[in-house]
Design a protein around this motif. Structure first.
Motif, short mmCIF file in Angstrom:
data_model
loop_
_atom_site.label_atom_id
_atom_site.label_comp_id
_atom_site.label_asym_id
_atom_site.label_seq_id
_atom_site.Cartn_x
_atom_site.Cartn_y
_atom_site.Cartn_z
N THR A 161 -4.86 -3.29 -11.07
CA THR A 161 -3.20 -4.73 -10.37
C THR A 161 -2.70 -4.47 -11.74
N ILE A 162 -1.20 -5.44 -11.86
CA ILE A 162 -0.33 -4.88 -12.90
C ILE A 162 -0.10 -6.91 -13.20
N ASP A 163 -0.36 -7.15 -14.12
CA ASP A 163 -0.67 -8.20 -14.24
C ASP A 163 -1.34 -9.70 -13.89
N GLY A 164 -2.13 -9.23 -12.75
CA GLY A 164 -2.86 -9.86 -11.90
C GLY A 164 -2.67 -9.41 -10.87
N GLU A 165 -1.31 -8.23 -10.53
CA GLU A 165 -0.88 -8.48 -9.17
C GLU A 165 -1.62 -7.04 -8.71
N VAL A 166 -1.98 -7.15 -7.42
CA VAL A 166 -2.30 -6.05 -6.73
C VAL A 166 -1.52 -5.13 -6.15
N LEU A 167 -1.74 -3.46 -6.56
CA LEU A 167 -1.06 -2.56 -5.61
C LEU A 167 -2.13 -1.68 -5.66
N MET A 168 -2.26 -1.03 -4.03
CA MET A 168 -2.65 -0.18 -3.56
C MET A 168 -2.10 1.29 -2.88
N ALA A 169 -3.49 1.97 -3.35
CA ALA A 169 -2.12 2.99 -2.98
C ALA A 169 -3.31 4.67 -2.50
N GLY A 170 -2.96 5.50 -1.95
CA GLY A 170 -3.61 6.46 -1.56
C GLY A 170 -2.33 8.47 -1.84
N ASP A 171 -3.26 9.09 -1.39
CA ASP A 171 -2.29 10.22 -1.20
C ASP A 171 -2.69 10.13 0.38
N ALA A 172 -1.22 11.01 0.76
CA ALA A 172 -1.34 11.00 2.28
C ALA A 172 -1.55 12.05 3.09
N PRO A 173 -2.51 12.33 3.90
CA PRO A 173 -2.70 13.35 4.05
C PRO A 173 -1.66 14.68 4.47
N PRO A 174 -2.31 15.61 4.90
CA PRO A 174 -1.61 16.52 4.61
C PRO A 174 -0.61 16.42 6.72
N GLY A 175 0.91 16.83 5.89
CA GLY A 175 1.00 16.56 7.02
C GLY A 175 2.38 14.47 7.40
N TYR A 176 1.46 13.97 6.51
CA TYR A 176 1.93 12.12 6.83
C TYR A 176 2.20 11.39 5.78
N PHE A 177 2.55 12.48 4.56
CA PHE A 177 4.03 12.20 3.42
C PHE A 177 5.44 11.91 4.49
N HIS A 178 5.88 10.63 3.76
CA HIS A 178 7.09 10.80 4.43
C HIS A 178 7.91 10.18 2.79
N THR A 179 8.71 10.96 2.39
CA THR A 179 9.74 10.29 1.12
C THR A 179 9.67 8.92 1.01
N PRO A 180 9.14 7.92 0.36
CA PRO A 180 9.55 6.55 0.26
C PRO A 180 11.54 6.18 0.48
N TYR A 188 1.37 -1.22 -0.07
CA TYR A 188 0.34 -0.43 -0.31
C TYR A 188 0.87 1.72 -0.66
N LEU A 189 0.91 1.73 -1.60
CA LEU A 189 1.73 3.13 -1.36
C LEU A 189 1.36 4.64 -0.79
N CYS A 219 15.08 2.15 -9.85
CA CYS A 219 15.14 3.72 -10.00
C CYS A 219 14.02 4.40 -9.48
N THR A 220 13.72 5.21 -9.51
CA THR A 220 12.85 5.83 -8.45
C THR A 220 11.99 7.25 -9.76
N ASP A 221 10.83 6.76 -9.82
CA ASP A 221 9.93 7.57 -11.07
C ASP A 221 9.57 8.62 -10.79
N GLN A 222 8.78 9.28 -11.76
CA GLN A 222 8.65 11.08 -11.47
C GLN A 222 7.41 11.33 -10.47
N PHE A 223 7.09 10.09 -10.06
CA PHE A 223 5.98 10.37 -9.16
C PHE A 223 7.11 9.88 -7.21
N GLY A 224 8.00 9.64 -7.11
CA GLY A 224 8.42 9.33 -6.09
C GLY A 224 8.46 7.90 -5.69
N MET A 225 7.85 7.20 -6.65
CA MET A 225 8.34 5.53 -5.94
C MET A 225 9.62 5.12 -6.04
#
Length: 136
Positions: free
Chosen positions: A57-76, A6-7, A120-126
């Motif tokens: 899903t990517i080729d049947g594999e599940v990835l979940m995510a959301g936007d962190a609420p303000p003040g809760y995001f930390h660089t992965p 969960y990203l 790599c780290t993608d353009q979204f920071g992942m």
């Protein structure tokens, strides 16, 4: 039991999912914003249009995510999303797509453990690792 990463993104979850849909062939199964939450759900200020919960899903594999609420995001850090790809050509194509606009940590190349591997780290920071294992 199923285990899925969960990203958390810094306000770019929808853009990231749309990009993965385009370049990885992912399928978005859910993309729920805070404004779609049931009445009475506390919504962090400024988060109304942000993603509360997403699933793809990517080729049947599940990835979940959301936007962190303000003040809760930390660089992965301390992890990477790992893609295991069957052919070196497809692995390199996916790696290049993920690296576009981001940062390459380890260029895609054959290694002692892989027909092709890159980080790599993608353009979204992942952070991502793309691997095409040696044939058994």
């Amino acid at each position: 039991m199923q285990v899925n990463p969960y990203l958390f993104y810094e306000g770019k979850c929808e853009a990231a999912f749309r990009y993965y849909e385009k370049v990885l062939g992912a399928r978005i199964e859910a993309l729920l914003t805070w404004k779609e939450a049931p009445p009475g759900t506390p919504v962090p200020p400024g988060q109304e249009a942000k993603v509360m919960h997403g699933k793809l899903t990517i080729d049947g594999e599940v990835l979940m995510a959301g936007d962190a609420p303000p003040g809760y995001f930390h660089t992965p850090q301390g992890f990477a999303v790992s893609l295991i790809v069957e052919t070196p050509e497809d692995a390199e194509r996916r790696f290049k797509a993920l690296a576009e606009g981001g940062t390459v940590t380890m260029p895609f190349a054959a290694t002692f453990f892989s027909r092709g591997f890159g980080m790599c780290t993608d353009q979204f920071g992942m952070p991502w690792m793309v691997n095409c294992p040696l044939e058994e």
